[in-house]
Design a protein around this motif. Structure first.
Motif, short mmCIF file in Angstrom:
data_model
loop_
_atom_site.label_atom_id
_atom_site.label_comp_id
_atom_site.label_asym_id
_atom_site.label_seq_id
_atom_site.Cartn_x
_atom_site.Cartn_y
_atom_site.Cartn_z
N ARG A 261 55.64 31.31 28.14
CA ARG A 261 55.44 29.75 28.59
C ARG A 261 55.94 29.51 29.83
O ARG A 261 55.76 28.50 30.53
CB ARG A 261 55.84 28.75 27.39
N TYR A 429 46.45 22.59 24.80
CA TYR A 429 46.63 24.04 24.24
C TYR A 429 45.57 24.77 24.22
O TYR A 429 45.24 25.76 23.40
CB TYR A 429 47.20 24.22 22.62
N ASN A 436 41.90 29.80 22.01
CA ASN A 436 42.82 28.68 22.34
C ASN A 436 41.88 27.25 22.44
O ASN A 436 42.11 26.16 21.69
CB ASN A 436 43.55 28.78 23.50
N GLN A 512 50.30 29.43 21.89
CA GLN A 512 49.68 28.14 22.16
C GLN A 512 48.99 27.67 20.77
O GLN A 512 48.49 26.55 20.54
CB GLN A 512 48.59 28.57 23.31
#
Length: 703
Positions: A261, A429, A436, A512
């Motif tokens: 991330r 997300y 996702n 995510q």
């Protein structure tokens, strides 16, 4: 006496040692009380929130005592350990020297595209070439550098180690994590916090506290802080372990687990321009995804009482395909990316097709499918898609992709009407891959039961990375050569036990997905997610063998009713006939040009050393962050990724060697300035940058 998990194991002499230590503490009470009072004033001035908490704080462990060398120590009666040995300062010095000799740090390897297809990639490759060439002539640090970009202290040691590090090194950003607030509290007696903040101010450095937080809260807050300080520091931060790994295992594991991330998803300027240009170049009427107002309480909605199958193109799709066929009439079927080509071969028609990648090949894969099969399928996508994509579907729903310039422009400009602007659905997300976005749509629409099938986020065998029926394999089961996964693979816990392999991007997708599931559960206590995929374990998704999955027989009629209900509440007319695209962008083009001029001005300052450069980078980054407060976030979103990539390369050179390399740094800055100078004109002609395609699928996609 032996060192173990937290400090040192003590023997029967501890009673006498504690007695003498307590007496020494009483004898020096006036000194420590004065230090505490002085430090509380420092907290009151610099860290008022911490000061407020410390005012009424009562330590749970009061077995504090003073060793002969003048250092405080703490005894843990439940374990029989002390924080330090009988000679804390000697131990602290030894631990520091070990850290200095063999420091742990974060890293990232960025490979610029040598084909130089975008202006960002073109200039980044030139910057990298200069860095690589210069590094051949430079010495490398064998241990901890004198000048450090950042350091995270996992465990605080009463602050003694902080003093030791600051004595020997210039640290630009210090992050202090301590779950046990007692250990921070006793630092108010142990060290001189006035000296610490005075040094930090003199060095123009920052200090960040993460006290009493669990590992997930720490990671999320750290990500926020490092973004403010400059995400370019993510790969230049050293990790100091205050305690042995066993004691801080959970926070270290979470930090490493979530590391992607920090170092992925930066984006870059050309991507932002392509997104803007492609949204403005749509030739087909589309619809905006809007936040539904169902008129019901938050949580379970009986009108959406149907399971959702999110179908990925992973290898486990083949194992579960009969289950999908048997229940296709009783569930909402969402196809992810190239999965639609695989489903066509299996004779399964999805209800929704989800795509997120902006380049032309996303649309080109649909050319392999006949129009009759695509008829009746609704596309769920985001606002950066290639305009060709929309022409394959009867209906297309467009959500806002977070952190994209076009999303901020739509939310803040006249491109979208006032009525629609306030309802736009932001697809949280939704990156980096299609699964996702599918999860984002399913949860934001309000569904309560989601099944992940073929959403492997990895593979057990690198040669079997997708469904064997997918376009990545020939009819005989051999690879077409379009995709290969041979390097930089990471091992993760598998969904049904054991391990599986994943890539950086798939691993980010896993993270995510977990965050999306977590948010859905917070908003809907009835939300459940089941993972039938034999790939990587996804947090929040219950592993479920296909033989244990039970789907209620509801039928096509209910399914169609649910789809109509969703469309009624989640879609809005996209085109506003009274709003012209150039009207919405006119002021933005002008303001972005001024922003670029301001950005160039930061590099006109004299840069004589590492500290000067980091100060300039910090000013540049702060100006980007300021755009969010000025209601012009699209300025920052256009600039952010390219600056982070560029700054990362510069720091990799500058912070990696004790030798002078400012001449090369200056040349690298000049290259980045050239890119900034090109940016305003590219925005003004954004529609010229619609992706032309690269023939990526030609001859290599068995669609």
């Amino acid at each position: 006496m032996q060192e173990d998990t937290l400090g040192f194991k003590v023997d029967e002499t501890i009673i006498e040692r504690l007695k003498q230590g307590k007496e020494r503490l009483v004898d020096n009470d006036d000194i420590f009380s004065a230090q505490y009072s002085k430090n509380m004033e420092v907290l009151k001035h610099y860290f008022p929130d911490i000061h407020k908490e410390m005012l009424a704080y009562e330590p749970s462990n009061k077995n504090i005592f003073l060793e002969r060398d003048g250092a405080l120590n703490l005894y843990f009666p439940d374990t029989g350990y002390t924080l330090f040995s009988e000679e804390p300062f000697t131990q602290i010095d030894q631990k520091y020297r070990l850290f200095r000799e063999k420091p742990a740090r974060t890293v990232i390897n960025v490979e610029a595209n040598r084909k130089k297809q975008s202006r960002h990639e073109y200039y980044l490759s030139l910057v990298q070439e200069k860095k690589i060439e210069k590094k051949k002539d430079l010495a490398s640090y064998s241990g901890l550098p004198d000048f450090i970009g950042g350091v995270i202290l996992f465990g605080f040691d009463f602050g003694y180690q902080l003093i030791r590090i600051l004595d020997e090194h210039h640290v630009n950003h210090i992050y202090i994590y301590e779950e046990n607030i007692d250990l921070f509290y006793y630092s108010l007696f142990a060290i001189d916090w006035q000296w610490v903040v005075t040094e930090m101010e003199a060095r123009d450095s920052t200090l960040h506290f993460f006290l009493g937080l669990d590992e997930k809260s720490f990671t999320n807050k750290y990500l926020s802080d490092i973004r403010y300080n400059g995400m370019y520091m993510a790969a230049h931060t050293f990790l100091y372990m205050g305690y042995s790994r066993e004691h801080i295992k959970s926070v270290l594991d979470e930090f490493h687990d979530q590391y992607s991330r920090q170092v992925m998803g930066w984006g870059f300027f050309d991507d932002g321009i392509i997104g803007i240009g492609q949204y403005l170049s749509r030739r087909t009427s589309t619809f905006l995804a809007v936040t539904p107002n169902y008129g019901t309480k938050q949580g379970f909605n009986k009108n959406l009482d149907l399971p959702v199958f999110i179908l990925g193109n992973g290898p486990s799709l083949d194992k579960n395909i009969e289950f999908v066929k048997e229940n296709a009439d009783n569930a909402i079927i969402i196809s992810c990316g190239t999965t639609i080509n695989t489903l066509r071969k299996y004779g399964i028609k999805p209800d929704y097709q989800v795509d997120v990648e902006r380049l032309k090949h996303t649309a080109e894969k649909l050319a392999y499918i006949d129009k009759e099969f695509l008829s009746g399928i609704t596309a769920l996508t985001v606002n950066v898609m290639h305009p060709d994509f929309y022409e394959y579907f009867d209906k297309c729903l467009i959500g806002l992709k977070p952190s994209e310039p076009i999303s901020s422009i739509m939310a803040l400009s006249k491109i979208v009407s006032d009525a629609n602007r306030s309802r736009l659905m932001t697809m949280n997300y939704s990156a980096p891959i299609v699964a996702n976005l599918a999860m984002s749509y399913a949860t934001l629409m309000g569904f309560s039961d989601v099944y992940l099938i073929g959403v492997d986020c990895g593979f057990k065998n690198p040669d079997e990375h997708h469904s064997k029926a997918s376009g990545y394999f020939k009819d005989d089961g051999t690879s077409t050569g379009l995709l290969e996964y041979k390097r930089n693979l990471v091992k993760r816990e598998a969904n049904f036990g054991g391990v599986a392999y994943t890539t950086g991007m798939m691993d980010t997708s896993r993270i995510q997905l977990g965050l999306s599931i977590l948010r859905a559960k917070e908003n809907n206590k009835m939300f459940h997610c089941y993972n039938l995929s034999d790939g990587i374990k996804i947090e929040g998704a219950l592993p479920l063998a296909v033989d244990d999955a039970l789907i209620m027989q509801s039928g096509v009629e209910q399914k169609e009713a649910v789809k109509a209900y969703v469309w009624k509440h989640c879609s809005a007319e996209d085109y506003d006939a009274n709003v012209a695209a150039d009207e919405g962008l006119a002021g933005i083009e002008e303001s972005f040009r001024a922003f670029c001029d301001d950005s160039l001005g930061f590099f006109e300052q004299d840069i004589k050393d590492k500290k000067d450069l980091l100060r300039v980078f910090a000013q540049f980054n702060a100006n980007m962050m300021k755009q969010y407060y000025l209601q012009t976030p699209y300025h920052a979103e256009l600039m952010f990724g390219s600056f982070i990539y560029f700054a990362n390369e510069v720091l990799d050179l500058l912070l990696g060697s004790p030798d002078d390399c400012l001449d090369t740094v200056s040349e690298m800055i000049e290259l980045f300035k050239e890119l900034i100078q090109e940016m305003p004109d590219m925005l003004a002609s954004a529609q010229d940058y619609v992706d032309k395609g690269r023939g990526r699928l030609d001859g290599k996609f068995n669609g």
